[in-house]
Design a protein around this motif. Sequence first.
Motif, short mmCIF file in Angstrom:
data_model
loop_
_atom_site.label_atom_id
_atom_site.label_comp_id
_atom_site.label_asym_id
_atom_site.label_seq_id
_atom_site.Cartn_x
_atom_site.Cartn_y
_atom_site.Cartn_z
N GLN A 145 0.84 -1.19 0.00
CA GLN A 145 0.00 0.00 0.00
C GLN A 145 0.88 1.25 0.00
OE1 GLN A 145 -3.29 0.16 -0.23
NE2 GLN A 145 -3.61 -2.06 -0.15
N PRO A 146 0.58 2.25 -0.85
CA PRO A 146 1.34 3.51 -0.83
C PRO A 146 1.25 4.17 0.54
CG PRO A 146 -0.06 3.37 -2.78
CD PRO A 146 -0.49 2.24 -1.87
N ASP A 147 2.35 4.80 0.96
CA ASP A 147 2.38 5.45 2.28
C ASP A 147 3.15 6.77 2.20
OD1 ASP A 147 1.78 5.55 5.07
OD2 ASP A 147 3.82 4.88 5.52
N GLY A 148 2.91 7.53 1.14
CA GLY A 148 3.54 8.83 1.02
C GLY A 148 4.98 8.74 0.56
N THR A 149 5.81 9.61 1.09
CA THR A 149 7.21 9.66 0.70
C THR A 149 8.11 9.71 1.93
OG1 THR A 149 7.17 12.09 0.55
CG2 THR A 149 6.71 10.85 -1.47
N PHE A 150 9.37 9.32 1.71
CA PHE A 150 10.41 9.45 2.73
C PHE A 150 11.36 10.54 2.24
CE2 PHE A 150 14.80 8.30 3.98
CZ PHE A 150 14.67 8.42 5.36
N GLU A 151 11.60 11.54 3.08
CA GLU A 151 12.44 12.67 2.69
C GLU A 151 13.65 12.80 3.61
OE1 GLU A 151 10.15 16.22 2.46
OE2 GLU A 151 8.67 15.39 1.05
N GLU A 152 14.79 13.16 3.01
CA GLU A 152 16.01 13.41 3.76
C GLU A 152 16.85 14.42 3.00
OE1 GLU A 152 18.33 9.78 4.03
OE2 GLU A 152 17.73 9.17 2.02
N LYS A 181 7.46 5.79 -0.48
CA LYS A 181 7.35 4.93 0.70
C LYS A 181 6.09 4.08 0.59
CE LYS A 181 7.09 5.22 5.76
NZ LYS A 181 6.99 6.13 6.93
N LEU A 182 6.22 2.79 0.92
CA LEU A 182 5.09 1.87 0.86
C LEU A 182 5.08 1.00 2.12
CD1 LEU A 182 6.84 1.59 -2.16
CD2 LEU A 182 4.46 1.12 -2.79
N ILE A 183 3.91 0.46 2.42
CA ILE A 183 3.78 -0.50 3.51
C ILE A 183 3.57 -1.88 2.90
CG2 ILE A 183 2.46 -1.25 5.52
CD1 ILE A 183 4.05 1.32 5.97
N GLU A 184 4.48 -2.79 3.20
CA GLU A 184 4.43 -4.16 2.69
C GLU A 184 3.96 -5.08 3.81
OE1 GLU A 184 7.59 -6.09 -0.05
OE2 GLU A 184 8.20 -6.61 2.00
#
Length: 277
Positions: A145-152, A181-184
């Motif tokens: 499921q999509p879960d937005g983005t990871f930023e750094e 970012k996704l949730i597996e």
Amino acid sequence: MASEEKKGGLLETVKTIVYALLIAGVFRTFLFQPFWIPSGSMKDTLLIGDFLFVNKMAYGYSYASCPSVIVPRFGIDIDAHDICGWADGDNTRLFGSEPKRGDVVVFRHPTTGRDFIKRLIGLPGDRIQMRNGILYINDQAVEVQPDGTFEEIAAPQGPQRLRPRCANGPVGEGGICIKDKLIETLPNGVSHSILNIGTQGSDNTGVFTVPEGNFFFMGDNRDNSSDSRVSSMTGGVGFVPYENLVGRADRVMFSSAGRSMLFFWTWRGDRFFKKIQ
């Protein structure tokens, strides 16, 4: 009399040091091993600079439970084999218990002997494959499921000054580096975060059938992980024998965003005692 007292005091000091070293050795061999995250292969579950203790009691004990002491700067390279190599070769464990799919595990690399940390994806007998970036276990696609983005920040990280790879790259120094970012969710219900940078060769693989007594590991930062998708003889990890497991990582104790864990002013305030999902 003063000379005897001085001699006795020196002996007590030596005894104290020896006892302290013995206690530390027992603690590190049988209970918990400190581990410092050196690379970004497990982002965003684990960040470069996370410091944690590995639970060695989780899976029992093998030759890999013995500590390695590697300090290249001083020419020190004492591997677990140098101390407990006599216990290697039968792929069994004392007081052994089976790891669970989804565990975050520290293990000895099958070829180099160095400590790696990855997520356990495949159990003995499983068929593992990547198709278009989706993980298949025994011919069934796992739920994602999509879960937005990871930023750094796009800047060198950790003691090795590693630069992050970005889905929105190339990104200039100090810019915002973004990954999808996704949730597996694995077949046993374990859900965890994974990151995607883009399409690459490791997104499509052949079928890996995990041999008896071995396990298949992958990094959560899927496009930036050297893991079981590539043979240990050609730069990857390959299948990992049961006896090579060191222990399970359960919780981050603290985390440093700087070049050293001693730089306390760079510690990340939101990662103290953070549970590893």
